[in-house]
Structures are given as C-alpha cells and as structure tokens.
Design a protein around this motif. Structure first.
Motif, PDB file in Angstrom:
ATOM      1  N   ASP B 359      69.652  11.678  16.918  1.00  0.00           N
ATOM      2  CA  ASP B 359      70.475  12.814  17.312  1.00  0.00           C
ATOM      3  C   ASP B 359      70.024  13.312  18.681  1.00  0.00           C
ATOM      4  O   ASP B 359      69.232  14.228  18.808  1.00  0.00           O
ATOM      5  CB  ASP B 359      70.354  13.934  16.261  1.00  0.00           C
ATOM      6  N   HIS B 362      70.736  17.167  19.601  1.00  0.00           N
ATOM      7  CA  HIS B 362      70.062  18.256  18.889  1.00  0.00           C
ATOM      8  C   HIS B 362      68.561  18.070  18.745  1.00  0.00           C
ATOM      9  O   HIS B 362      67.850  19.019  18.472  1.00  0.00           O
ATOM     10  CB  HIS B 362      70.701  18.447  17.513  1.00  0.00           C
ATOM     11  N   GLU B 363      68.076  16.832  18.921  1.00  0.00           N
ATOM     12  CA  GLU B 363      66.644  16.620  18.731  1.00  0.00           C
ATOM     13  C   GLU B 363      65.978  15.938  19.917  1.00  0.00           C
ATOM     14  O   GLU B 363      64.768  15.925  20.008  1.00  0.00           O
ATOM     15  CB  GLU B 363      66.400  15.783  17.473  1.00  0.00           C
ATOM     16  N   GLY B 364      66.788  15.358  20.784  1.00  0.00           N
ATOM     17  CA  GLY B 364      66.199  14.622  21.885  1.00  0.00           C
ATOM     18  C   GLY B 364      66.087  15.432  23.160  1.00  0.00           C
ATOM     19  O   GLY B 364      65.186  15.252  23.950  1.00  0.00           O
TER      20      GLY B 364
END
Lengths: 318, 523, 328
Positions: B359, B362-364
């Motif tokens: 993702d 949203h997470e990277g």
C-alpha cells in the motif's frame, strides 16, 4: 484472537457497566450516610439529573455519528439569556421558552453547516461556537444575573400526577429519542453511519442531511435542557450552562456510548450515566466533601469513561 | 435515463437482450491500458464465470459496472439499454448488486435492519415509525430465499462470515437486483458454507437472475458456471460454455502470454540456492499466527532473490508484516545471520531489514510531504549528530540528490514537490529510494511493480538485481507469476496461510506454480 | 471546488509564507484608522502582551504538526502558576525566604508542564484515546487542582509576595522578550534542523508510514505533548512574573488565541504542516487584533466572540488550503 472467552466476559461487564456503577455508587454512599438513600434525596438526584439527561440525549445522537458538540452549554446560555431578557420585558413565559428553542435550532443549524457543508472537524467547529455563544450570552446579559418572574419557578416545581414537571419533560425527551433511535429509519441509519460512514454512503444513505440532523437535534435538546434548568433555577447567571458539554459527554460515554461512533443508547445508557453523575455529587454534598474537589472528581470520572471506551474500541477484538 | 430498462420479452433466451454487455470497453490509468476492447455479455438466468490472474482487469470491470470508474471508450448495456453509471446509486437503480470479499454490512445492526437500511417499511398513519412486524416478515421472506434460519432481529455481529455473505446476497435480492456480481465470495468460507452459497446460486439462476462469478477456485468455476470468460492483461482471451473448458486449458489461457516484459539479465548468473555454502541471511522457522499464517519455514541466502507467489489473501503480506515486526506471531522464530530477530520495525531496520509495502499511498509515503523528505525519512538518524541529534542538512541533501539521480526520478520533479503529485512509477521509485539509502541486507518487497508502467518496472528490477549482486537477500511478493519467474532464483508458493510449493530456478513452470497457488476444488 | 475564489488568491493562501501578510495588512489598517495606535508606547505594549502567546502557540504548533491538539495548555498555565508561587511566595511559600526559592520554583514549574504533557501524550499515544477529549479532561482536572491547591494553602485565589529574583522576568521586558524569543527560536531550530523535528512531521503526515520507516511513533507523540506542556509552563512563568501573583486563573482566556495563532500562521489541523515563523505571524495578527479591539473600547465578551469567529475562519482557511493545494 486466541482467547475469546476473557474478552467476551470483559465486554459483557463493560456493557453492563452503567447499571453496575449506579448500584455501586448508591450502595456505597448509602453505607456511608443514612441521609443518602432517602426518598427525598433520591427524588432530588433525579430532579438534578433532568436537565443533563435532556442535553446528554442530544449529545448521544451526535456521538453516535462519531462527532461531538462542545457548544451545548453555550447554546443553553444564549437561549436562557434571550428568554430571560424577554421575560423581564414582560413576554409570556411560553413565548420565552419558544424563543429558547429557536436559539437551539439556530445553534444546531450553524454547527450542522460548519460540519457537513464546510467540512470542519466537529470538535474545532463546536469549540469555536462555545466561545462565540458564551461571548454572545454575556453581551446579551451584560454579565449580570437576571431573576426571572415566579411563573418559571412555579413551572419548575409543579407536580403532575405526583411527579415533578422536569421529570415529565426529561422522560418525554428520552422516550421520543429512544423511539427515534430504535424505531425510525433515521435512527437506524444514524447507527449505520457511525459504524462505517463510507459503507452507509454506498448503501444509499443520504449522509449529509443525516449528519446535519443530529447536530440540529442536539442543539434543540440543549435548548430544551436549558429551559428545564431555567424553570428549576428561576434565574440566569453568567455561568449558566457552563460545563454542560462535559456533563453531557460524560453521561453518554459513561452510559456506554462510544466517542468513536456507532455504539450507544439513550435508554438506559445515557440516562443512567447522567443519574450516576448527579448521584455522585449528591453523595459528596451529603458527606460534606470539599467543593473545590468536585471538578477534580468530574475529570476523573470523564477520564475513566473515555479510557474504558478507548480500551473497548481498540484493544478488544470485535 | 439509467433506470428505464426495456422489459424483457417473454420466451426464449435468444430473443432477450443480455442482462449486461460490455461492448469494446477500453480503460487506462496514466497511459497504461488496463482493459483493451473488452467484449462479452452475461445472460439472464445463467452464471457467467470471470477468471484471470490478479491484475488481469477483473476489478476494473466491476468498478465500471458500479459507476466508480468511467470507461475511456466503448459502451455498457444493461438489458439492452445503454448504461453509464456515475455512482453506486445508478448501479442500484439499474438493478445491479455487488457481493464483495470485504462486506458492506453493519455489525451493530440487526439482520433485518441491514437488509432494509434505506427501504424500511413504514407504519401506517404518516408517522416515520418502522413497521417492525412488516420488517420482520419481509426479512424472513428474504432469509428464506437464501436459506438462513436466523431470527431477523439477530445482530449481524453474531453471524459467522459465511452467513454474512449469504446475507449480502439477500440484501441484493431485497433491492430487486436482476444482476448479481460476486467477487471472490468464497475466500473466507468453509467448505459447507461454500456448498450453501452454490446451492443458492443455482436456485437464483432458475429465477432468471444473471450472475457474474469471479473466483480463483477454478474447480468451482468449472462446476458451477454456465459460461466462462477468461481475461488476461485486460483482454478477453477465451469465452464460451463452461463445458468446453478444462482446468488445464483455463490455466494455460490465464498465463498464456509470452514474456512481453523484458527482465534484465543477471550478471553473474545466480548459483542455485541450495548449493550455497554460506549460512542463511534470514532463517524463518515455523512462524505461526492463528488466522494468518501457519508453520512457515524457509531460508534466504545472501545474494538470493526469493519470490513468494500466491493469491490475494493467501497470507503473503501477513507473513511480510510479521517478518518486519509490524504484527505479532504466536510461535516460531526468525533469525538473521543466526541471531534472533526481535522488536518493532525500528529495531529490524537497524538489523538491516527494509520493507516496501503493497500500500504505497498509505504505508509507503507521506503523500503531502516533499520528495526529499520522503527519500530521507528512513536514514535521517544516520545524519543526526549527538547530543541533540542535529541534522547534517547538506549531507542529507547530497544523499537525497545521489539516490534521486541514481533512480532517475523524472527531471520535471523538484525535491520540494509533494510526493502526491508524482506518477505511480515515480512514487514507487521514491519508496524504493528511501530504503536503498539504508543499504538493506534483507529487502522485503510486497507487490513492488503494481500499477507501474513498463519503463519504471524495468528500472526497479535492475535495482533488485544490483542489491542482490551486492550480497543482500531479497524477498519478492508478487501476484504476477510472470514477474517472479523473470526475476527470482527460487519461488515459494503460499495457499491459505501455508507454504504449498517451492520451485528452484530450473523448475519454474507457470502452470504448476499457479496450480499450487489455487484453491483446491471445494465440491 | 469554489469558483468564487480566484486562482491567484488560492495559490497565495495555499502558501504558508503568505501568513505574514495578514498581520501586515491589519497593521496598516489599524495604523490608518485608529488614532493612538502607531505610538511607540502602544506598540511596545502590544509586543509585551504578545510574548506569552508566542511561547504558548509555539508549543501548540509542535503538537499540531504531529496531527494532535493540546487543549490543556491554559490549565497548565494556572496550575504551574499556583505551584510555583506555593514554592517561592514570601507569604505562604514552602521555601519562603530561601535563596533557592526561585530556582526550585522554576524547576517545579517546568516539571509541572512536562508531567501533564507526559500524561496527555501517554493516553493519546499508548491508550489511543482521542486527543481533544484527553486534553479537555486534563484541562478540567488541572484547572480544578490549581483552584483547590490555592484554596487549601492560602484560602484565596491569588498568591502574592513573590521573590524579587523571580519578578525580574516581569520587571524587565527585555529579559522576558529574550526568554520568549529564545524559546521560539529553539523550537524553530528543533523543528527544522533536528531529527526529532522531522519525526514530528512524519508522524503528522502519516503515522503508519512513519512507523514502517523506523520512526518511534509513540515516543515522538509523547515528546510533542511534553514539549507543549513545558512551553505552557514557560508561558505561565512569564505571566506570573509580569502580574506578580500566582493564580489559577492566569491564561484562562488564551485557548482560542493559541490555536488561532497557529492555524492562521499556516499550521494545519490535519497534521504535518507548520512553522514557528508562521505561528509568530499568527500571534502578531491576534495581538494586533485584540489591541485594535481594545482601542475601539469593545467589551470583553465581544472580544471573545471575535476570537471564536477568528478560530472558525482559521479552521475554514485550513480546510480550503488543503483542498486548493490538492487541486493545483
């Protein structure tokens, strides 16, 4: 999770927490003083809880959508200030109270506008409204206390069928709110929206009018609660309605309504929460506790309520 | 315009327009075509199976039908009339309903309330009360149709997942849907729950409802569908009555493409993993977390590129998150060069791990932060001097500029630009760049090239090779078997949380890998 | 999605550096229309009055950057003031007359803010309670505690007779200004030049990305609240010294100003964005505004309302700014 049993028990205990707490508090104070569990004192507790119950009922609707309304106390104050001015100018009390409800409607409407149209975070929008409302109220009253005509107090202490008027009003509000919440499409959609706003939108719920409606309802309840308080006090002081936002949120959250939305009820939850708060303070008065400690105790109660809500939401599996 | 559909003429299927038809639908994202002149239809009273690898374009087709996306060209028709939805309301009005993997139910409401959330029966007298009795009756009527015996007042949170799936279908029936799109409805169901679902689908078929069934369980598809459509790389590569297909033929159609993307050649050529003398870089022993993964053991050697194949939900990303310390595991052990690995991401980064998540948004990345800030995030600590951890800004600037140039992030991009404004390929390069700066010894890549154009893909592959050549171990999770074959030294296959196959480089075989990844038939 | 606002204006408002224009415009307006405004005496007053707010808003900026909010700062001011006075007051102080009174009091005061911040931050970061609710609750508790302490120890609201060494901070505007500006400058350097500053930003932009990138998210959040608490204590020191009394009611009216100043200065309520110079511009704007309103002889309740409206406008600007930035 690997340990379903304990979490289920904890959850069940948390679900019953309001009832348990009320019993504990009543029993505890009852043991400490024999003046606590008297019919007179219990009636007094209920009477003191009448206005907070009404305000907290409106708050419950807002919290169910994962919003919050910090402006309820300010709305009460503005309403009371206008009603008081009108009463002193000789208007009929009914007209004054109607004006108060109009103020609630307007306040709720502005909050609804700010949150749903202008997309402000609910806590910041209603916090600003709190300050604007208190400023407005002090301007109207010129920071002076107003003593209202006796009619108000008569209403506040009137008994119908042996039950005091404020309790009738609070009971009616709770009944209607409970019916709206459990028996109308709107009420069920409020719960759905609070649980998962995006899924509610996808399912075809008209989310903006729904959100607007809860803030308007909350404003109305605040004004009505203010009206009841007005008839009980018979006067408007510059501190009228102060910290009602705390009382209302605490009552609702103590009663099991979540700040994260989608979970909670007016009856018995919020009602018990409000009664619990007032019972605690009644007990403190009877025990002649230092009144300067009251805010500290209130804060601890709110803190525990919010902590429990947070634990239930985040740390227990669904 | 969307709601008025011509009433179906009575009589044979031939005279009736298809329930839904796709006519030369094209759709692309950022210039990358996802659907290429897709043409097929689904008939009323039949179950149409839609199969294809992950990324073949199935979910884009569903999004077009649901009105979440609009086609670039081509025409959708529902019951013969043009259909151009702009949102979920249009789809509902046209009688189209979706049953997804992730459910859209409200666990805090009762079964009946979920079924009629926007269509509550009202009591007589003009008041807005719900007619509870009518609600229960109607709900029970719908529940009967899907064979659920629960009291309509039961809260949905008490239902097991399989029954929630049936409830979703009941909701679609309640909305008078004549076209049902089932997207991987069986992934979280037990065998018995699946059987109930198929039973129900057969009964709905006799009522003239059209169904499009998307699944990776090819046995189920062949057993229960009437027609099949096979998608590969956004194209329809096969369609016809299910009887004309076998499992083998389906698999070869699904993966049948030639190597249409270039994979860089590795120099020096990799040594087979099992003959490596050195001790493993990463040693995973019996990792188990209930409901996620079970008894996963493998080793990763220095310089090795290890692929993990499997379907969505097979537990690959869950495994990666456990390895990186984001999620707990109940039992098992992870060792790096013989030392046990513990703690959260921070400790593991210090041990030389890096994790590019699936993702990206949203997470990277921090989307609103600048390119430079994102690139520097992981390695900031190396540029901080005690006692107040004062940052060496010129040093950071140099490092960021170096990696930016090396990664060839588009020159039109400035360092101060928010990462949000970059294309998917450049965004992914930024995520890769921040990890490259930390010079990881073990790099975990979860779908590193998803949604990225061919050029950027090639560059990412080159970086993976370069790191491996320097002695890092690399774990690549990908849903494209193609990609793993082109890139890896060894491929592990996961299915339902367990390892279900292992293939060294010499034995790479698309069909066998896919077969190891697919569900076994449930009926 | 608002065609009524022309594009150049959107660009301008989306640029945080434009924050400095607001106080400038207001200054010119006030100077033009209010007699007695642009006098050295008035401007000096204005700066001195704005100093505590500068310190307070700087701390708030840090918390807002992490995506949180600290509504408890006003109560921390009151509590700090009472505790400090109870240590050093010549009337009722624990160390009355001792030469150690002032340094110990200063340490106790800063420690108070740090402790409240630690409590707030832990509840928010580890127990995952909503920031606004936690800090509202601590407001209630710490505010009540301050009043209770004052009543218990001296049976009054205010505590007088503070040592001269402490009052130096109030008597010499230059010293107070130096302390306030040093605190703001240090925070500015912390935010822009240190690892912690970058961590604050990363956590505010996206806590999940930050966690995966190795940022100790919980500790970073807690640190932000501790810092905010200590800045509130420093504010309290300045106010207590200037008013020469310890009182639980100090700072009570500052809550809206502090959030307003930060948000007007370009700090986002959505986290990630914010600068100390921007906040300083916001403080200047509010100081000018209240000075101007005072010159107009407006009453205190009217000023409260205006401040409420300013918060609304600032929050609105914040929402718009984010949306316009996304559209450009």
């Amino acid at each position: 999770m690997t340990r379903p049993l304990p979490s289920r028990w904890i959850r069940r205990a948390l679900d019953q927490a309001p009832v348990l707490l009320v019993v504990l508090v009543l029993a505890g104070f009852g043991r400490m003083s024999d003046r606590f569990l008297t019919p007179d004192n219990l009636t007094q507790i209920l009477l003191q809880a009448a206005a907070p119950v009404i305000v907290a009922t409106g708050m419950t609707f807002v919290l169910l959508t994962a919003g919050v309304d910090l402006s309820v106390g300010a709305v009460m104050f503005v309403g009371a200030a206008i009603a008081g001015k009108m009463a002193l100018a000789g208007y009929a009390p009914t007209l004054c109270l109607a004006a108060m409800l109009a103020v609630g409607l307007a306040g709720g409407g502005i909050n609804a506008l700010l949150v749903t149209r202008l997309r402000l975070a609910a806590f910041i929008a209603t916090l600003a409204m709190l300050f604007i409302g208190r400023g407005l109220g002090r301007w109207i009253t010129q920071t002076r206390a107003m003593n209202l005509p006796d009619t108000f107090l008569h209403w506040g202490s009137a008994n119908v069928l042996g039950i005091p008027g404020p309790l009738w009003v609070a009971g009616a509000v709770v009944l209607i709110a409970q019916l709206i919440l459990s028996r109308t499409p709107f009420g069920r959609q409020v719960l759905a929206f609070g649980n998962h706003p995006e899924a509610a939108r996808r399912a075809g719920v008209r989310t903006r009018p729904l959100q607007a409606a809860v803030y308007i309802l909350c404003g109305l309840c605040a004004a009505l609660g203010g009206g009841v308080a007005l008839t009980q006090l018979g006067s408007v002081s510059p501190r009228f309605g102060e910290q009602y936002e705390f009382d209302a949120i605490t009552a609702a959250v103590l009663g099991g309504t979540s700040l994260f939305g989608g979970r909670g009820r007016v009856f018995p939850g919020t009602v018990l929460g409000a009664i619990l708060l007032k019972a605690i303070f009644s007990g403190l008065v009877i025990l002649q506790a230092d009144p300067y400690l009251y805010p500290l105790i209130t804060a601890v109660i709110i803190f525990v309520a919010v902590l429990l809500d947070s634990l239930r939401t985040h740390l227990l599996p669904a | 315009m969307k709601g008025d559909t011509t009433p179906p003429t009575s009589g044979g299927r031939e005279t009736r327009p298809p329930a839904v038809s796709f006519e030369d639908i094209e759709k692309g994202f950022f210039g990358v075509p996802v659907l290429k002149r897709v043409r097929f239809s689904a008939q009323a009273g039949r179950i149409t199976g839609l199969v294809g690898e992950n990324g073949a374009g199935k979910s884009t087709l569903m999004n077009l039908l649901g009105g979440n996306l609009q086609p670039d060209s081509g025409q959708l028709r529902v019951n013969g009339s043009p259909y151009a939805p702009r949102g979920s309301g249009d789809a509902r009005a046209a009688g189209i309903a979706f049953v997804h993997q992730e459910l859209n139910l409200f666990p805090n409401l009762s079964i009946a309330e979920n079924l009629f959330l926007t269509e509550f029966p009202r009591a007589a007298g003009g008041l807005p009360w719900i007619d509870r009795r009518k609600l229960r009756d109607r709900a029970r009527h719908l529940l009967d149709q899907v064979d659920l015996a629960h009291d309509p007042d039961t809260p949905v949170e008490r239902l097991p997942p399989g029954e929630r799936q049936l409830l979703e279908i009941a909701r679609a029936l309640g909305a008078q849907a004549h076209l049902l799109l089932l997207d991987e409805p069986t992934t979280s169901l037990s065998v018995r729950e699946c059987a109930r679902l198929f039973d129900l689908m057969h009964r709905l078929r006799t009522r003239g409802i059209a169904m499009v069934y998307i699944s990776h369980a090819l046995g189920d598809v062949l057993n229960h569908c009437d027609d099949l459509v096979i998608l590969r790389d956004g194209e329809v590569v096969g369609r016809g009555p299910a009887a004309e297909f076998t499992q083998e033929r389906l698999v070869s159609l699904m993966v049948g493409r030639e190597l249409n993307q270039l994979y860089p050649v590795r120099t020096p050529p990799p040594v087979p993993a099992d003959s490596r003398p050195r001790e493993p870089l990463l040693d995973v022993r019996g990792i188990t977390q209930p409901g996620r993964v079970r008894d996963i053991s493998f080793r990763l050697a220095p310089g090795e590129i290890l692929g993990v194949a499997g379907l969505m939900g097979a537990g690959r990303s869950e495994l990666a998150r456990i390895l990186f310390g984001l999620d707990p595991h109940a039992s098992g052990e992870i060792r790096v060069e013989g030392r046990p690995l513990e703690g959260g991401p921070r400790r593991r980064i210090r041990e030389g791990l890096a994790f590019l998540t699936e993702d990206r948004r949203h997470e990277g990345l921090c989307l609103e932060a600048s390119v430079a800030d994102n690139l520097a995030l992981v390695t900031l600590g190396q540029h901080a001097r005690t006692p107040v951890r004062w940052l060496d800004l010129p040093g950071i600037g140099t490092a960021v500029a170096r990696i930016r140039d090396a990664l060839q992030v588009s020159t039109r991009v400035t360092d101060a630009q928010p990462v949000r404004t970059l294309s998917g390929g450049n965004q992914q390069k930024v995520v890769l760049g921040k990890w490259l700066l930390s010079e990881p010894r073990i790099l975990i890549l979860d779908e590193p090239t998803r949604g990225i154009d061919v050029g950027a893909r090639f560059e990412i592959y080159q970086w993976i090779h370069r790191l491996a050549d320097r002695g890092s171990g690399i774990l690549v999770i990908s849903s494209e078997i193609e990609e793993l074959i082109g890139l890896c030294d060894r491929i592990l296959v996961m299915r339902q949380g367990e390892l279900s196959g292992e293939f060294p480089r010499g034995e790479f075989n698309r069909e066998q890998i896919l077969a190891a990844a697919l569900h076994t038939s449930t009926s | 999605m608002n065609p009524a606002v022309p594009v150049p204006l959107r660009r301008l408002s989306a640029d945080a550096r434009a924050a400095i224009l607001l106080p400038l415009v207001l200054f010119l307006l006030l100077a033009a229309f209010t007699p007695g405004f642009a006098t050295a005496g008035n401007l000096g007053n204005l700066v001195v009055a704005g100093l505590p707010l500068l310190v307070l808003a700087t701390g708030q900026t840090v918390v807002l950057i992490t995506g949180g909010i600290d509504l408890s700062v006003t109560a921390v001011i009151g509590l700090t003031s009472v505790l400090g006075a109870l240590v050093m007051s010549g009337d009722a102080g624990w160390l009355r007359g001792s030469p150690a009174a002032t340094p110990v009091a200063l340490a106790v005061m800063l420690g108070t803010g740090a402790t409240v911040g630690l409590l707030n931050g832990s509840c928010i970061a580890w127990l995952r309670m909503p920031a606004f609710m936690v800090t509202l609750t601590t407001t209630l508790f710490m505010g009540g505690l301050a009043v209770w302490l004052a009543q218990r120890q001296v049976h009054a609201e205010s505590i007088y007779n503070l040592p001269a060494a402490f009052l130096l901070l109030g008597n010499r505007p230059g010293l107070a200004a130096g302390v306030a500006i040093a605190a703001a400058a240090a925070t500015h350097l912390l935010l822009t030049r240190t690892l912690l500053g970058r961590w604050f930003q990363a956590v505010g932009y996206n806590p999940r990305t930050a966690l995966i990138s190795g940022v100790p998210v919980g500790g970073t959040v807690v640190t932000a609240y501790v810092l905010s608490g200590m800045m509130a204590s420093l504010t309290s020191i300045l106010i207590t010294a200037r008013l020469e009394t310890g009182s639980p009611s100090h700072g009570r009216t500052l809550l809206l100003d502090v959030i307003g100043a930060a948000v007007i200065g370009g700090t986002s309520l959505f986290g990630g964005k914010g600068t100390v110079p921007g906040t300083a511009a916001g403080v200047l704007f509010l100081a000018l505004l209240s000075n101007g309103l005072n010159q107009l002889n407006l009453s205190d309740f009217f000023i409260t309302m205006v401040k409420g409206a300013v918060i609304l406008m600032a929050a609105l600007l914040d929402v718009r700014r984010n949306r316009w930035a996304r559209e450009s």
